[in-house]
Design a protein around this motif. Structure first.
Motif, PDB file in Angstrom:
ATOM      1  N   ALA A 100     -48.632 -20.110   8.010  1.00  0.00           N
ATOM      2  CA  ALA A 100     -49.488 -19.603   9.082  1.00  0.00           C
ATOM      3  C   ALA A 100     -48.708 -19.544  10.404  1.00  0.00           C
ATOM      4  O   ALA A 100     -48.795 -18.579  11.167  1.00  0.00           O
ATOM      5  CB  ALA A 100     -50.720 -20.482   9.243  1.00  0.00           C
ATOM      6  N   SER A 130     -53.344 -18.948  12.740  1.00  0.00           N
ATOM      7  CA  SER A 130     -53.781 -20.282  13.145  1.00  0.00           C
ATOM      8  C   SER A 130     -53.320 -21.320  12.117  1.00  0.00           C
ATOM      9  O   SER A 130     -53.662 -21.219  10.945  1.00  0.00           O
ATOM     10  CB  SER A 130     -55.310 -20.299  13.256  1.00  0.00           C
ATOM     11  OG  SER A 130     -55.800 -21.576  12.963  1.00  0.00           O
ATOM     12  N   LEU A 151     -56.163 -22.892  10.141  1.00  0.00           N
ATOM     13  CA  LEU A 151     -56.721 -22.044   9.092  1.00  0.00           C
ATOM     14  C   LEU A 151     -55.800 -22.067   7.867  1.00  0.00           C
ATOM     15  O   LEU A 151     -56.256 -22.165   6.720  1.00  0.00           O
ATOM     16  CB  LEU A 151     -56.897 -20.612   9.603  1.00  0.00           C
ATOM     17  CG  LEU A 151     -57.721 -19.695   8.709  1.00  0.00           C
ATOM     18  CD1 LEU A 151     -59.170 -20.172   8.645  1.00  0.00           C
ATOM     19  CD2 LEU A 151     -57.648 -18.259   9.204  1.00  0.00           C
ATOM     20  N   VAL A 182     -56.400 -25.219   6.000  1.00  0.00           N
ATOM     21  CA  VAL A 182     -57.636 -25.202   5.203  1.00  0.00           C
ATOM     22  C   VAL A 182     -57.404 -24.455   3.896  1.00  0.00           C
ATOM     23  O   VAL A 182     -57.763 -24.936   2.811  1.00  0.00           O
ATOM     24  CB  VAL A 182     -58.801 -24.555   5.997  1.00  0.00           C
ATOM     25  CG1 VAL A 182     -60.004 -24.326   5.095  1.00  0.00           C
ATOM     26  CG2 VAL A 182     -59.190 -25.427   7.174  1.00  0.00           C
ATOM     27  N   ILE A 183     -56.758 -23.281   3.990  1.00  0.00           N
ATOM     28  CA  ILE A 183     -56.520 -22.474   2.783  1.00  0.00           C
ATOM     29  C   ILE A 183     -55.624 -23.222   1.802  1.00  0.00           C
ATOM     30  O   ILE A 183     -55.929 -23.331   0.608  1.00  0.00           O
ATOM     31  CB  ILE A 183     -55.911 -21.102   3.160  1.00  0.00           C
ATOM     32  CG1 ILE A 183     -56.946 -20.282   3.943  1.00  0.00           C
ATOM     33  CG2 ILE A 183     -55.474 -20.343   1.907  1.00  0.00           C
ATOM     34  CD1 ILE A 183     -56.383 -19.042   4.607  1.00  0.00           C
ATOM     35  N   ASP A 203     -60.639 -26.367  17.928  1.00  0.00           N
ATOM     36  CA  ASP A 203     -60.404 -27.349  16.861  1.00  0.00           C
ATOM     37  C   ASP A 203     -61.648 -28.205  16.652  1.00  0.00           C
ATOM     38  O   ASP A 203     -62.057 -28.481  15.518  1.00  0.00           O
ATOM     39  CB  ASP A 203     -59.237 -28.285  17.223  1.00  0.00           C
ATOM     40  CG  ASP A 203     -57.897 -27.573  17.173  1.00  0.00           C
ATOM     41  OD1 ASP A 203     -57.817 -26.517  16.530  1.00  0.00           O
ATOM     42  OD2 ASP A 203     -56.940 -28.078  17.790  1.00  0.00           O
ATOM     43  N   LEU A 233     -64.299 -26.333  14.773  1.00  0.00           N
ATOM     44  CA  LEU A 233     -63.972 -26.267  13.346  1.00  0.00           C
ATOM     45  C   LEU A 233     -64.228 -27.616  12.663  1.00  0.00           C
ATOM     46  O   LEU A 233     -64.781 -27.674  11.563  1.00  0.00           O
ATOM     47  CB  LEU A 233     -62.517 -25.852  13.157  1.00  0.00           C
ATOM     48  CG  LEU A 233     -62.150 -25.574  11.700  1.00  0.00           C
ATOM     49  CD1 LEU A 233     -62.558 -24.170  11.290  1.00  0.00           C
ATOM     50  CD2 LEU A 233     -60.666 -25.776  11.447  1.00  0.00           C
TER      51      LEU A 233
END
Lengths: 280, 241
Positions: free
Chosen positions: A58, A64, A67, A70-71, A135, A138
Protein backbone atom coordinates in the motif's frame (compact mmCIF):
# COMPACT_ATOMS: atom_id res chain seq x y z
CA UNK A 1 2.19 12.39 36.10
CA UNK A 2 0.77 15.90 36.55
CA UNK A 3 2.81 16.94 33.54
CA UNK A 4 1.17 14.17 31.50
CA UNK A 5 -2.28 15.26 32.62
CA UNK A 6 -1.73 18.92 31.77
CA UNK A 7 -0.27 17.93 28.40
CA UNK A 8 -3.34 15.75 27.86
CA UNK A 9 -5.56 18.78 28.35
CA UNK A 10 -3.57 20.82 25.83
CA UNK A 11 -2.47 18.54 23.00
CA UNK A 12 -4.88 16.86 20.60
CA UNK A 13 -2.27 14.22 19.65
CA UNK A 14 -2.33 12.96 23.25
CA UNK A 15 -6.11 13.02 23.32
CA UNK A 16 -6.11 11.00 20.11
CA UNK A 17 -3.62 8.59 21.66
CA UNK A 18 -5.85 8.13 24.69
CA UNK A 19 -8.91 7.53 22.50
CA UNK A 20 -6.88 4.99 20.53
CA UNK A 21 -6.10 3.18 23.80
CA UNK A 22 -9.81 3.00 24.65
CA UNK A 23 -10.88 1.85 21.20
CA UNK A 24 -8.19 -0.79 20.87
CA UNK A 25 -8.83 -2.14 24.38
CA UNK A 26 -12.37 -3.15 23.43
CA UNK A 27 -11.22 -5.34 20.53
CA UNK A 28 -8.23 -6.54 22.54
CA UNK A 29 -10.34 -7.72 25.49
CA UNK A 30 -12.93 -9.58 23.43
CA UNK A 31 -10.76 -11.18 20.79
CA UNK A 32 -7.75 -11.66 23.08
CA UNK A 33 -9.97 -13.85 25.26
CA UNK A 34 -10.75 -16.15 22.34
CA UNK A 35 -7.08 -16.25 21.34
CA UNK A 36 -6.06 -17.26 24.87
CA UNK A 37 -8.73 -19.92 25.50
CA UNK A 38 -8.37 -21.41 22.01
CA UNK A 39 -4.56 -21.18 22.26
CA UNK A 40 -4.04 -19.67 18.84
CA UNK A 41 -1.44 -17.04 19.79
CA UNK A 42 0.96 -18.43 17.22
CA UNK A 43 -1.62 -18.17 14.44
CA UNK A 44 -2.37 -14.59 15.49
CA UNK A 45 1.38 -13.90 15.28
CA UNK A 46 1.38 -15.24 11.73
CA UNK A 47 -1.43 -12.87 10.79
CA UNK A 48 0.28 -9.90 12.46
CA UNK A 49 3.52 -10.32 10.56
CA UNK A 50 1.78 -10.87 7.23
CA UNK A 51 0.25 -7.42 7.71
CA UNK A 52 3.60 -5.86 6.85
CA UNK A 53 3.23 -7.15 3.28
CA UNK A 54 -0.07 -5.29 2.93
CA UNK A 55 1.30 -2.14 4.50
CA UNK A 56 4.43 -2.22 2.35
CA UNK A 57 2.51 -2.73 -0.91
CA UNK A 58 0.00 0.00 0.00
CA UNK A 59 2.82 2.37 0.90
CA UNK A 60 4.66 1.62 -2.35
CA UNK A 61 1.49 2.26 -4.35
CA UNK A 62 0.81 5.44 -2.37
CA UNK A 63 -2.40 4.03 -0.92
CA UNK A 64 -3.47 3.99 2.73
CA UNK A 65 -1.16 1.68 4.74
CA UNK A 66 -3.98 0.96 7.17
CA UNK A 67 -6.26 -0.22 4.37
CA UNK A 68 -3.41 -2.37 3.04
CA UNK A 69 -3.01 -3.80 6.54
CA UNK A 70 -6.72 -4.70 6.76
CA UNK A 71 -6.65 -6.46 3.37
CA UNK A 72 -3.46 -8.39 4.13
CA UNK A 73 -4.69 -9.36 7.60
CA UNK A 74 -7.99 -10.70 6.27
CA UNK A 75 -6.20 -12.57 3.49
CA UNK A 76 -3.82 -14.15 6.01
CA UNK A 77 -6.72 -15.01 8.35
CA UNK A 78 -8.65 -16.86 5.65
CA UNK A 79 -5.57 -18.70 4.47
CA UNK A 80 -4.39 -19.65 7.95
CA UNK A 81 -7.90 -20.91 8.87
CA UNK A 82 -7.76 -23.05 5.77
CA UNK A 83 -4.38 -24.44 6.85
CA UNK A 84 -5.68 -25.13 10.34
CA UNK A 85 -8.81 -26.89 9.07
CA UNK A 86 -7.35 -28.85 6.14
CA UNK A 87 -3.57 -29.27 6.53
CA UNK A 88 -3.35 -29.70 10.24
CA UNK A 89 -0.14 -31.76 10.08
CA UNK A 90 1.90 -28.95 8.60
CA UNK A 91 0.24 -26.17 10.55
CA UNK A 92 3.34 -24.86 12.36
CA UNK A 93 5.53 -24.86 9.25
CA UNK A 94 2.94 -23.17 7.05
CA UNK A 95 2.16 -20.49 9.62
CA UNK A 96 5.88 -19.83 10.11
CA UNK A 97 6.22 -19.52 6.34
CA UNK A 98 3.40 -16.97 6.24
CA UNK A 99 4.97 -15.12 9.13
CA UNK A 100 8.38 -14.63 7.54
CA UNK A 101 7.47 -14.43 3.85
CA UNK A 102 4.79 -11.83 4.63
CA UNK A 103 7.33 -9.73 6.47
CA UNK A 104 9.94 -10.17 3.75
CA UNK A 105 7.52 -8.99 1.05
CA UNK A 106 6.69 -5.95 3.15
CA UNK A 107 10.35 -5.07 3.64
CA UNK A 108 11.06 -5.42 -0.09
CA UNK A 109 8.27 -3.02 -1.03
CA UNK A 110 9.13 -0.54 1.67
CA UNK A 111 12.80 -0.54 0.70
CA UNK A 112 11.85 0.43 -2.86
CA UNK A 113 9.76 3.36 -1.60
CA UNK A 114 11.69 6.62 -1.14
CA UNK A 115 12.06 7.84 2.44
CA UNK A 116 11.16 4.51 3.97
CA UNK A 117 13.22 4.18 7.15
CA UNK A 118 11.16 6.24 9.58
CA UNK A 119 7.92 4.62 8.50
CA UNK A 120 9.32 1.11 8.74
CA UNK A 121 10.05 1.73 12.40
CA UNK A 122 6.53 2.98 13.08
CA UNK A 123 5.02 -0.04 11.30
CA UNK A 124 7.15 -2.40 13.35
CA UNK A 125 6.87 -0.69 16.72
CA UNK A 126 3.77 1.47 16.29
CA UNK A 127 3.41 5.13 16.89
CA UNK A 128 0.49 5.91 19.07
CA UNK A 129 1.28 9.63 19.06
CA UNK A 130 0.68 9.81 15.30
CA UNK A 131 -2.85 8.38 15.34
CA UNK A 132 -5.04 10.57 13.15
CA UNK A 133 -8.74 11.32 13.28
CA UNK A 134 -9.43 9.04 10.30
CA UNK A 135 -7.48 6.25 12.03
CA UNK A 136 -9.72 6.69 15.06
CA UNK A 137 -12.85 6.47 12.92
CA UNK A 138 -11.58 3.26 11.30
CA UNK A 139 -10.71 1.84 14.72
CA UNK A 140 -14.21 2.63 15.95
CA UNK A 141 -15.72 0.88 12.94
CA UNK A 142 -13.58 -2.20 13.55
CA UNK A 143 -14.78 -2.22 17.18
CA UNK A 144 -18.43 -1.98 16.17
CA UNK A 145 -18.02 -4.85 13.69
CA UNK A 146 -16.26 -7.02 16.30
CA UNK A 147 -18.75 -6.37 19.10
CA UNK A 148 -21.70 -6.84 16.71
CA UNK A 149 -20.48 -10.17 15.36
CA UNK A 150 -19.57 -11.53 18.78
CA UNK A 151 -22.97 -10.47 20.14
CA UNK A 152 -24.81 -12.18 17.27
CA UNK A 153 -22.83 -15.43 17.29
CA UNK A 154 -21.76 -15.67 20.95
CA UNK A 155 -23.18 -19.20 21.30
CA UNK A 156 -21.65 -20.46 18.07
CA UNK A 157 -18.21 -19.08 18.91
CA UNK A 158 -18.44 -20.59 22.38
CA UNK A 159 -19.22 -24.01 20.89
CA UNK A 160 -16.49 -23.67 18.27
CA UNK A 161 -13.73 -22.73 20.71
CA UNK A 162 -14.87 -25.12 23.46
CA UNK A 163 -15.72 -28.39 21.70
CA UNK A 164 -15.49 -28.55 17.90
CA UNK A 165 -16.78 -32.10 17.58
CA UNK A 166 -19.92 -31.46 19.63
CA UNK A 167 -20.54 -28.16 17.84
CA UNK A 168 -20.42 -29.98 14.51
CA UNK A 169 -22.94 -32.55 15.75
CA UNK A 170 -25.29 -29.73 16.77
CA UNK A 171 -25.21 -28.42 13.22
CA UNK A 172 -22.70 -25.59 13.72
CA UNK A 173 -20.68 -24.99 10.53
CA UNK A 174 -17.29 -24.98 12.25
CA UNK A 175 -15.38 -23.93 9.13
CA UNK A 176 -17.42 -20.76 8.79
CA UNK A 177 -17.22 -19.70 12.43
CA UNK A 178 -13.56 -20.56 12.72
CA UNK A 179 -12.71 -18.47 9.67
CA UNK A 180 -14.92 -15.64 10.94
CA UNK A 181 -13.14 -15.76 14.28
CA UNK A 182 -9.74 -15.62 12.58
CA UNK A 183 -10.90 -12.64 10.50
CA UNK A 184 -11.84 -10.85 13.71
CA UNK A 185 -8.43 -11.71 15.15
CA UNK A 186 -7.00 -10.12 12.00
CA UNK A 187 -9.04 -6.92 12.42
CA UNK A 188 -8.06 -6.69 16.08
CA UNK A 189 -4.41 -7.13 15.18
CA UNK A 190 -4.73 -4.18 12.81
CA UNK A 191 -6.37 -2.17 15.60
CA UNK A 192 -3.54 -2.91 17.99
CA UNK A 193 -0.79 -2.30 15.42
CA UNK A 194 -1.74 1.37 15.66
CA UNK A 195 -0.72 1.29 19.29
CA UNK A 196 2.32 -0.98 19.59
CA UNK A 197 3.30 -2.01 16.05
CA UNK A 198 3.17 -5.44 14.50
CA UNK A 199 6.11 -7.02 16.29
CA UNK A 200 4.74 -6.36 19.76
CA UNK A 201 1.07 -6.81 18.94
CA UNK A 202 0.84 -10.43 20.08
CA UNK A 203 1.89 -9.53 23.60
CA UNK A 204 -0.83 -6.90 23.85
CA UNK A 205 -3.40 -9.32 22.43
CA UNK A 206 -2.52 -12.07 24.88
CA UNK A 207 -1.35 -10.52 28.17
CA UNK A 208 -4.62 -8.84 29.25
CA UNK A 209 -6.74 -11.94 28.54
CA UNK A 210 -4.11 -14.20 30.15
CA UNK A 211 -4.23 -11.97 33.28
CA UNK A 212 -8.02 -12.21 33.31
CA UNK A 213 -7.86 -16.00 32.93
CA UNK A 214 -6.04 -16.21 36.28
CA UNK A 215 -9.06 -14.86 38.14
CA UNK A 216 -12.20 -15.43 36.06
CA UNK A 217 -13.78 -18.71 35.00
CA UNK A 218 -16.21 -17.46 32.39
CA UNK A 219 -15.59 -16.21 28.88
CA UNK A 220 -17.84 -13.18 29.34
CA UNK A 221 -16.19 -12.06 32.57
CA UNK A 222 -12.78 -12.66 31.01
CA UNK A 223 -13.72 -10.36 28.13
CA UNK A 224 -14.75 -7.55 30.46
CA UNK A 225 -11.72 -7.95 32.71
CA UNK A 226 -9.31 -8.20 29.77
CA UNK A 227 -10.74 -5.00 28.29
CA UNK A 228 -10.22 -3.19 31.59
CA UNK A 229 -6.68 -4.57 32.00
CA UNK A 230 -5.77 -3.66 28.42
CA UNK A 231 -7.09 -0.13 28.99
CA UNK A 232 -5.09 0.19 32.19
CA UNK A 233 -1.91 -1.16 30.58
CA UNK A 234 -2.08 1.05 27.49
CA UNK A 235 -2.99 4.24 29.37
CA UNK A 236 -0.45 3.79 32.14
CA UNK A 237 2.19 2.81 29.58
CA UNK A 238 1.45 5.98 27.66
CA UNK A 239 1.66 8.10 30.83
CA UNK A 240 4.91 6.49 31.95
CA UNK A 241 6.49 6.95 28.52
CA UNK A 242 5.52 10.61 28.18
CA UNK A 243 7.91 12.51 30.44
CA UNK A 244 11.17 10.56 29.89
CA UNK A 245 10.25 10.41 26.17
CA UNK A 246 10.35 6.61 25.94
CA UNK A 247 8.92 4.74 22.93
CA UNK A 248 5.23 4.41 23.87
CA UNK A 249 4.65 0.99 22.24
CA UNK A 250 7.54 -0.68 24.03
CA UNK A 251 6.60 0.93 27.36
CA UNK A 252 3.02 -0.32 27.00
CA UNK A 253 4.22 -3.88 26.32
CA UNK A 254 6.58 -3.86 29.32
CA UNK A 255 3.72 -2.55 31.48
CA UNK A 256 1.41 -5.31 30.21
CA UNK A 257 4.18 -7.86 30.87
CA UNK A 258 4.53 -6.63 34.45
CA UNK A 259 0.75 -6.89 34.88
CA UNK A 260 0.89 -10.49 33.68
CA UNK A 261 3.72 -11.39 36.06
CA UNK A 262 1.83 -9.80 38.96
CA UNK A 263 -1.37 -11.62 37.95
CA UNK A 264 0.34 -15.03 37.90
CA UNK A 265 2.14 -14.42 41.19
CA UNK A 266 -0.94 -13.17 43.00
CA UNK A 267 -3.20 -15.96 41.71
CA UNK A 268 -0.64 -18.51 42.95
CA UNK A 269 -0.49 -16.75 46.29
CA UNK A 270 -4.27 -16.64 46.49
CA UNK A 271 -4.53 -20.38 45.83
CA UNK A 272 -1.96 -21.15 48.53
CA UNK A 273 -3.77 -18.96 51.03
CA UNK A 274 -7.04 -20.71 50.20
CA UNK A 275 -5.41 -24.10 50.72
CA UNK A 276 -4.07 -22.97 54.08
CA UNK A 277 -7.43 -21.66 55.22
CA UNK A 278 -9.05 -24.96 54.17
CA UNK A 279 -6.36 -26.90 56.06
CA UNK A 280 -6.98 -24.85 59.18
CA UNK B 1 -41.55 -50.81 15.91
CA UNK B 2 -40.17 -48.48 13.26
CA UNK B 3 -36.56 -48.66 12.17
CA UNK B 4 -34.78 -45.54 13.43
CA UNK B 5 -31.22 -46.23 12.28
CA UNK B 6 -30.44 -48.44 9.30
CA UNK B 7 -26.91 -49.62 8.59
CA UNK B 8 -26.71 -51.33 5.24
CA UNK B 9 -23.56 -53.25 4.27
CA UNK B 10 -21.21 -50.61 5.68
CA UNK B 11 -17.42 -50.86 5.54
CA UNK B 12 -14.83 -48.34 6.67
CA UNK B 13 -11.03 -48.29 6.81
CA UNK B 14 -8.47 -45.82 8.12
CA UNK B 15 -5.85 -45.52 5.36
CA UNK B 16 -6.34 -49.06 4.00
CA UNK B 17 -6.56 -50.77 7.39
CA UNK B 18 -10.16 -52.06 7.60
CA UNK B 19 -11.85 -51.14 10.87
CA UNK B 20 -15.38 -52.33 10.24
CA UNK B 21 -16.56 -54.63 7.44
CA UNK B 22 -19.96 -55.44 5.94
CA UNK B 23 -22.02 -54.23 8.88
CA UNK B 24 -25.76 -54.78 8.61
CA UNK B 25 -27.84 -53.58 11.52
CA UNK B 26 -31.30 -52.11 11.93
CA UNK B 27 -32.02 -50.33 15.19
CA UNK B 28 -35.68 -49.86 16.05
CA UNK B 29 -37.47 -47.10 17.85
CA UNK B 30 -37.48 -47.60 21.61
CA UNK B 31 -34.63 -50.10 21.68
CA UNK B 32 -31.88 -50.15 24.30
CA UNK B 33 -28.98 -51.56 22.29
CA UNK B 34 -25.63 -52.50 23.77
CA UNK B 35 -22.63 -52.59 21.47
CA UNK B 36 -19.81 -54.69 22.85
CA UNK B 37 -16.50 -55.90 21.54
CA UNK B 38 -12.76 -55.87 22.16
CA UNK B 39 -10.57 -52.77 21.99
CA UNK B 40 -9.97 -51.66 18.41
CA UNK B 41 -12.97 -53.75 17.39
CA UNK B 42 -14.52 -50.72 15.69
CA UNK B 43 -17.12 -49.73 18.30
CA UNK B 44 -16.32 -46.01 18.38
CA UNK B 45 -15.86 -46.02 14.60
CA UNK B 46 -19.36 -47.41 14.16
CA UNK B 47 -20.75 -44.62 16.34
CA UNK B 48 -18.85 -42.00 14.37
CA UNK B 49 -20.26 -43.43 11.15
CA UNK B 50 -23.80 -43.20 12.56
CA UNK B 51 -23.10 -39.61 13.62
CA UNK B 52 -21.76 -38.72 10.18
CA UNK B 53 -18.35 -37.71 11.61
CA UNK B 54 -16.89 -40.38 9.32
CA UNK B 55 -18.19 -41.44 5.91
CA UNK B 56 -18.44 -45.14 5.01
CA UNK B 57 -16.20 -46.40 2.19
CA UNK B 58 -19.03 -48.67 1.11
CA UNK B 59 -22.64 -49.13 2.08
CA UNK B 60 -25.20 -46.71 3.42
CA UNK B 61 -26.43 -45.41 6.77
CA UNK B 62 -29.70 -43.62 7.42
CA UNK B 63 -30.76 -41.93 10.64
CA UNK B 64 -34.52 -41.33 10.87
CA UNK B 65 -34.66 -41.97 7.13
CA UNK B 66 -32.15 -39.20 6.36
CA UNK B 67 -28.41 -39.06 5.82
CA UNK B 68 -26.43 -38.96 9.11
CA UNK B 69 -25.51 -35.27 8.47
CA UNK B 70 -29.19 -34.34 8.47
CA UNK B 71 -30.55 -36.87 10.94
CA UNK B 72 -27.94 -36.36 13.65
CA UNK B 73 -29.58 -33.26 15.06
CA UNK B 74 -32.04 -35.70 16.69
CA UNK B 75 -29.19 -37.62 18.31
CA UNK B 76 -27.77 -36.82 21.73
CA UNK B 77 -24.13 -37.95 21.85
CA UNK B 78 -22.05 -38.65 24.93
CA UNK B 79 -18.41 -39.13 23.93
CA UNK B 80 -16.00 -41.50 25.68
CA UNK B 81 -13.46 -38.74 26.24
CA UNK B 82 -14.51 -35.12 26.36
CA UNK B 83 -13.04 -33.30 23.35
CA UNK B 84 -12.50 -30.13 25.39
CA UNK B 85 -9.77 -29.21 27.84
CA UNK B 86 -10.71 -29.25 31.51
CA UNK B 87 -9.19 -25.84 32.24
CA UNK B 88 -11.49 -24.04 29.80
CA UNK B 89 -13.23 -21.18 31.66
CA UNK B 90 -16.82 -22.40 31.58
CA UNK B 91 -19.30 -23.59 34.19
CA UNK B 92 -21.44 -26.73 34.21
CA UNK B 93 -24.68 -25.08 33.08
CA UNK B 94 -23.00 -23.29 30.17
CA UNK B 95 -21.64 -26.62 28.91
CA UNK B 96 -25.11 -28.17 29.12
CA UNK B 97 -26.58 -25.15 27.32
CA UNK B 98 -24.44 -26.00 24.28
CA UNK B 99 -26.83 -28.92 23.81
CA UNK B 100 -29.48 -26.31 22.92
CA UNK B 101 -27.59 -25.27 19.79
CA UNK B 102 -29.56 -26.07 16.70
CA UNK B 103 -32.77 -26.06 18.77
CA UNK B 104 -32.76 -22.46 19.97
CA UNK B 105 -32.62 -19.12 18.12
CA UNK B 106 -29.52 -18.56 15.98
CA UNK B 107 -28.53 -15.12 17.29
CA UNK B 108 -27.64 -13.58 20.64
CA UNK B 109 -27.65 -15.40 23.98
CA UNK B 110 -29.78 -18.25 25.27
CA UNK B 111 -33.47 -17.85 26.12
CA UNK B 112 -35.03 -18.44 29.53
CA UNK B 113 -36.55 -21.62 28.07
CA UNK B 114 -33.05 -22.88 27.18
CA UNK B 115 -31.87 -22.22 30.72
CA UNK B 116 -34.89 -24.04 32.18
CA UNK B 117 -34.28 -27.04 29.92
CA UNK B 118 -30.59 -27.10 30.88
CA UNK B 119 -31.43 -26.97 34.60
CA UNK B 120 -33.98 -29.78 34.18
CA UNK B 121 -31.36 -31.89 32.41
CA UNK B 122 -28.98 -31.24 35.32
CA UNK B 123 -31.71 -32.23 37.80
CA UNK B 124 -32.29 -35.45 35.86
CA UNK B 125 -28.65 -36.44 36.30
CA UNK B 126 -28.67 -35.11 39.88
CA UNK B 127 -25.97 -32.48 39.59
CA UNK B 128 -28.16 -29.36 39.51
CA UNK B 129 -26.64 -28.21 42.82
CA UNK B 130 -23.25 -27.65 41.16
CA UNK B 131 -24.57 -25.85 38.07
CA UNK B 132 -22.34 -22.81 38.55
CA UNK B 133 -19.11 -24.66 39.34
CA UNK B 134 -16.36 -24.40 36.76
CA UNK B 135 -15.60 -27.67 35.00
CA UNK B 136 -12.03 -28.02 36.30
CA UNK B 137 -13.42 -28.77 39.77
CA UNK B 138 -15.59 -31.75 38.72
CA UNK B 139 -15.00 -35.38 39.63
CA UNK B 140 -15.02 -38.05 36.90
CA UNK B 141 -18.60 -39.04 37.72
CA UNK B 142 -19.84 -35.43 37.76
CA UNK B 143 -18.15 -34.80 34.41
CA UNK B 144 -19.85 -37.85 32.92
CA UNK B 145 -23.24 -36.73 34.24
CA UNK B 146 -22.66 -33.28 32.80
CA UNK B 147 -21.97 -34.81 29.36
CA UNK B 148 -25.19 -36.83 29.61
CA UNK B 149 -27.11 -33.69 30.61
CA UNK B 150 -25.64 -31.85 27.61
CA UNK B 151 -26.89 -34.64 25.33
CA UNK B 152 -30.33 -34.60 27.02
CA UNK B 153 -30.63 -30.81 26.66
CA UNK B 154 -31.18 -31.11 22.92
CA UNK B 155 -34.25 -33.30 23.66
CA UNK B 156 -33.03 -36.07 21.36
CA UNK B 157 -34.97 -39.03 19.97
CA UNK B 158 -31.84 -41.16 20.10
CA UNK B 159 -29.17 -41.20 22.80
CA UNK B 160 -25.75 -42.59 21.92
CA UNK B 161 -23.18 -43.16 24.67
CA UNK B 162 -19.59 -44.29 24.12
CA UNK B 163 -18.26 -46.13 27.20
CA UNK B 164 -20.24 -43.86 29.55
CA UNK B 165 -18.94 -45.55 32.66
CA UNK B 166 -15.29 -46.13 31.75
CA UNK B 167 -13.89 -43.56 34.15
CA UNK B 168 -16.21 -43.84 37.12
CA UNK B 169 -16.77 -46.17 40.05
CA UNK B 170 -19.25 -49.05 40.13
CA UNK B 171 -21.91 -47.32 42.22
CA UNK B 172 -22.03 -44.32 39.88
CA UNK B 173 -22.09 -46.78 36.98
CA UNK B 174 -25.24 -48.43 38.34
CA UNK B 175 -26.85 -45.03 38.89
CA UNK B 176 -26.18 -43.99 35.33
CA UNK B 177 -27.55 -47.18 33.82
CA UNK B 178 -30.66 -46.99 36.00
CA UNK B 179 -31.13 -43.46 34.74
CA UNK B 180 -30.72 -44.55 31.12
CA UNK B 181 -33.24 -47.34 31.64
CA UNK B 182 -35.69 -44.67 32.75
CA UNK B 183 -35.03 -42.54 29.66
CA UNK B 184 -35.51 -45.58 27.47
CA UNK B 185 -39.30 -45.06 27.91
CA UNK B 186 -39.28 -42.37 25.28
CA UNK B 187 -35.80 -42.59 23.72
CA UNK B 188 -33.87 -45.08 21.67
CA UNK B 189 -30.56 -45.70 23.40
CA UNK B 190 -27.33 -47.12 22.02
CA UNK B 191 -24.54 -47.70 24.48
CA UNK B 192 -21.03 -48.91 23.75
CA UNK B 193 -19.32 -50.84 26.48
CA UNK B 194 -16.57 -53.36 27.02
CA UNK B 195 -18.23 -54.58 30.22
CA UNK B 196 -20.36 -57.40 28.84
CA UNK B 197 -21.71 -58.84 32.03
CA UNK B 198 -22.80 -55.51 33.35
CA UNK B 199 -24.75 -54.08 30.44
CA UNK B 200 -26.61 -57.30 29.70
CA UNK B 201 -28.77 -56.56 32.74
CA UNK B 202 -30.03 -53.34 31.22
CA UNK B 203 -30.10 -53.57 27.43
CA UNK B 204 -32.67 -55.49 25.42
CA UNK B 205 -30.36 -56.37 22.56
CA UNK B 206 -26.63 -56.75 22.17
CA UNK B 207 -24.51 -56.24 19.07
CA UNK B 208 -21.06 -57.81 19.25
CA UNK B 209 -18.55 -56.04 17.08
CA UNK B 210 -15.08 -57.17 16.15
CA UNK B 211 -14.60 -55.66 12.68
CA UNK B 212 -17.68 -57.56 11.59
CA UNK B 213 -20.93 -57.91 13.45
CA UNK B 214 -20.67 -61.37 15.00
CA UNK B 215 -24.03 -61.64 16.61
CA UNK B 216 -26.90 -59.70 17.94
CA UNK B 217 -28.99 -61.66 20.28
CA UNK B 218 -31.95 -60.66 22.34
CA UNK B 219 -31.21 -63.20 25.02
CA UNK B 220 -28.21 -63.19 27.32
CA UNK B 221 -24.87 -63.68 25.72
CA UNK B 222 -23.44 -67.13 26.08
CA UNK B 223 -19.87 -67.91 26.97
CA UNK B 224 -19.39 -69.31 23.50
CA UNK B 225 -20.17 -66.04 21.72
CA UNK B 226 -17.82 -64.20 24.01
CA UNK B 227 -15.10 -66.69 23.22
CA UNK B 228 -15.84 -66.19 19.53
CA UNK B 229 -15.71 -62.44 19.93
CA UNK B 230 -12.60 -62.06 22.04
CA UNK B 231 -10.82 -65.20 20.92
CA UNK B 232 -10.47 -66.31 24.54
CA UNK B 233 -12.79 -67.08 27.43
CA UNK B 234 -13.64 -63.96 29.41
CA UNK B 235 -14.63 -64.09 33.04
CA UNK B 236 -18.13 -62.73 33.37
CA UNK B 237 -18.47 -60.51 36.37
CA UNK B 238 -21.58 -61.02 38.43
CA UNK B 239 -23.28 -57.76 39.33
CA UNK B 240 -25.85 -57.84 42.07
CA UNK B 241 -28.68 -55.34 41.87
Amino acid sequence: MTEFLSALANYTFLQHALLACILSSIGCGIIGTYVVVKRIGFLAGGIAHTVLAGMGIAYFMEGSPLLGAVIAALFAAVFISFIKLRWKQQEDILVAAFWSVGMAIGILFISKTPGYSVDLMSFLFGNILLVSKSDLILMMMLDIITVGIVFLFYKQFMAAVFDEEFARLRGIRIEIYYTLLMCMVALTVVLLIQIVGLILVIALLIFPAACAAQFFHSIFKMMLAATAICLLATMSGLAIAYQPDLPAGATIIVTAGVFYAVAIASSRLLKQLQKKSVAN
Amino acid sequence: MNPIIEIDNVSFSYSHIPVVRDINLVIHEGEFLGVIGPNAGGKSTLLKLILGLLRPDAGKITVLGKSPDKGRSRIGYVPQYPAFSRDFPINVRDVVLLGRLGETRWYGGYTQEDRDIAMNALKAVEIDSIWNQSIDSLSGGQLQRMLIARALASKPDILILDEPTANIDVRAEEDIFALLKQYNDHMTIIVVSHDIGFISGYVNRVACLNQTLLCHTTSEISGKTIEELYGAPVRMIQHIH
